[in-house]
Design an enzyme around this catalytic site. Structure first.
Site, short mmCIF file in Angstrom:
data_model
loop_
_atom_site.label_atom_id
_atom_site.label_comp_id
_atom_site.label_asym_id
_atom_site.label_seq_id
_atom_site.Cartn_x
_atom_site.Cartn_y
_atom_site.Cartn_z
N THR A 113 0.83 -1.21 0.00
CA THR A 113 0.00 0.00 0.00
C THR A 113 0.86 1.25 0.00
OG1 THR A 113 -1.42 1.33 1.44
CG2 THR A 113 -0.09 -0.31 2.52
N TYR A 137 -1.68 0.45 10.49
CA TYR A 137 -1.93 -0.27 9.23
C TYR A 137 -0.68 -0.23 8.35
CZ TYR A 137 -3.50 -0.99 4.44
OH TYR A 137 -3.61 -1.43 3.16
#
Ligand code: UDP
Length: 325
Positions: A113, A137
């Site tokens: 990501t 995250y």
């Protein structure tokens, strides 16, 4: 055979279909905690957790490559409950990686990501931008990238870490699409504001240092991402070394521009109000996708309009059927 771990989720289910279209044999492995079995109808599905070493070891027999999509992916939730992020994305991920390694699997494609970059100093973002995630995250994804790099050096594992920007849109068939609960992402939230399934869209911040004051993101169609996975797999199969690649269009769109597109596609006004900034949202995140273009001969081909059109088709069709089932 390709093991698509987390294949009953949003991006994994699209990748599974694309793999099958390219003639690959696919097995889905998913605990269905956030995935949905109706997104993988017609596929072999093993319902189990990535932390379940025994089950994984059984399934790993005959696997040529692993695609790993099984992760929690909501930034806000990761700040509230970091424990489940480190447990699932880091600890569970490592069990998956070690089991694959022990079974002799040496090809690994990882859903990474742009959150690994945190708040970059420069945009567009190249892969050489320092990785300084600003939430659990992103930290959990960076941990896994680091593990892959170490396993490459030590054990000859060949991997591709694919760093997605803003995944959006749905399969052109209308049969599968985005299905998060709660749904926090901009495009489905705007579409649900149009259908009345939820109230007004909250526009998080209109005083950012961007041309129209709203955040700018790089929205990339989920099937463009799926195509990149197949190309990355083929590249590794052909003997290429490992790489980390940004997957984005290279074009930034503001929240206001997205809302305008939603209004054009749906022919309806998006009920909305300006709300305070959402903590942790950088003003602008746009990919420099040239490394993926050069190395995979990949380019995102679907426009923002196609993203919104396919998301709208899914929102009114398949998603409603799924909700009633
Ligand atoms: N956003 C918004 N209202 C919403 C959801 C998102 O204004 O209900 C904005 C958000 O602040 C960000 C952009 O839309 O600038 C994209 O957010 P999303 O959650 O879709 O993806 P993220 O960039 O967080 O991965």
């Amino acid at each position: 055979m390709i093991l698509v771990v987390g294949g009953a989720g949003y991006i994994g289910s699209h990748a599974a279909r694309t793999l099958r279209r390219h003639g690959y044999e696919v097995v889905i492995y998913d605990n269905l905690s956030r995935g949905h079995d109706f997104l993988v109808e017609g596929f072999e599905l093993v319902v189990a957790d990535i932390a379940d070493h025994k089950r994984l070891a059984q399934v790993m027999k005959g696997v040529d490559a692993v695609m790993h999509f099984a992760a929690h992916s909501q930034v806000g939730e990761s700040v509230q409950s970091p424990r489940i992020y480190f447990q699932n994305n880091a600890e569970g991920g490592l069990t998956l990686l070690n089991t694959a390694l022990d079974a002799g699997v040496r090809k690994f494609i990882f859903s990474s990501t742009c959150a690994v970059y945190g708040v970059p100093e420069k945009v567009p973002i190249t892969e050489d931008t320092p990785r300084q995630p600003v939430n659990p995250y992103g930290t959990s994804k960076l941990f896994f990238e680091n593990a892959l790099e170490a396993y490459d050096r030590a054990y000859g594992l060949r991997y591709m870490s694919l760093r997605y920007f803003n995944a959006a849109g749905a399969d052109e068939s209308g049969e599968i699409g985005e299905l998060h609960d709660p749904e926090t992402h901009l495009i489905p939230a705007a579409l649900k504001a149009v259908t009345g399934e939820r109230g007004e869209l909250e526009l998080f911040g209109s005083d950012y240092p961007t041309p129209d004051g709203t955040c700018v993101r790089d929205y990339v169609h989920v099937n463009d991402l799926a195509d990149a996975h197949v190309l990355a797999l083929k590249k590794i199969e052909a003997g290429s070394g490992s790489a980390a690649l940004n997957l984005g269009t290279g074009l930034g769109c503001s929240v206001k521009e997205v809302i305008t597109m939603v209004e054009e596609v749906t022919g309806a006004k998006v009920p909305r109000r300006v709300a305070p900034r959402r903590p942790g949202d950088p003003p602008t995140l746009v990919a420099d996708p040239s490394r993926a273009q050069n190395s995979l001969q990949w380019k995102a081909t679907r426009s923002l309009r196609e993203i919104v059109q396919t998301a709208w088709q899914w929102e009114r069709g398949g998603r409603q059927k799924a909700r009633k089932a």
